[in-house]
Design a protein around this motif. Sequence first.
Motif, PDB file in Angstrom:
ATOM      1  N   SER A 147      11.150  42.815  69.228  1.00 38.81           N
ATOM      2  CA  SER A 147      11.243  44.663  68.521  1.00 38.81           C
ATOM      3  C   SER A 147       9.731  44.818  68.983  1.00 38.81           C
ATOM      4  N   LEU A 195       7.361  46.590  72.696  1.00 43.14           N
ATOM      5  CA  LEU A 195       6.567  47.111  72.955  1.00 43.14           C
ATOM      6  C   LEU A 195       4.983  46.667  72.991  1.00 43.14           C
ATOM      7  N   MET A 245      15.337  57.822  71.671  1.00 41.51           N
ATOM      8  CA  MET A 245      15.578  57.075  70.458  1.00 41.51           C
ATOM      9  C   MET A 245      15.071  55.622  71.500  1.00 41.51           C
ATOM     10  N   GLN A 246      13.627  54.646  72.215  1.00 39.33           N
ATOM     11  CA  GLN A 246      13.976  53.421  71.873  1.00 39.33           C
ATOM     12  C   GLN A 246      14.313  52.285  71.764  1.00 39.33           C
ATOM     13  N   ILE A 247      14.885  51.712  72.349  1.00 33.77           N
ATOM     14  CA  ILE A 247      15.199  50.752  71.975  1.00 33.77           C
ATOM     15  C   ILE A 247      14.585  49.639  71.048  1.00 33.77           C
ATOM     16  N   ALA A 248      13.514  49.485  70.311  1.00 34.17           N
ATOM     17  CA  ALA A 248      12.536  48.516  70.630  1.00 34.17           C
ATOM     18  C   ALA A 248      12.501  49.439  68.966  1.00 34.17           C
ATOM     19  N   THR A 249      12.490  50.981  68.928  1.00 32.72           N
ATOM     20  CA  THR A 249      12.243  51.562  67.653  1.00 32.72           C
ATOM     21  C   THR A 249      13.921  50.783  66.531  1.00 32.72           C
TER      22      THR A 249
END
Length: 103
Positions: A58, A62, A1-5
């Motif tokens: 966040s 992106l 999972m991406q950190i931003a998500t």
Amino acid sequence: MQIATLLGYLQLAGFAFLLAGEYILNALGIPVDTPLFVQMRENKFMAFAGFMILGSVSQSMLATGAFEVYFNDDLVFSKIQMNRWPTMQELVDLLHVHGLQRH
């Protein structure tokens, strides 16, 4: 999972706890006098501001900085490839070269 998500999900969970934290904790069988929840409840403005900053971080993670201009599916200009912004005259000239008619 991406950190931003993950940060986006944390922001949503934080807002949910600000609005309905007591109900959520009671439903999960967790005492509402948990220190973190008590601090959030007593400092709602600061908690809200913190969650807004979390959302901003966040979104910035992106962002790609991409700016591309296409005409008839042809790439006319790419900021990523050129590593700079185009001038208005440059865009007009490039679109003309790719077939845009001036009136």
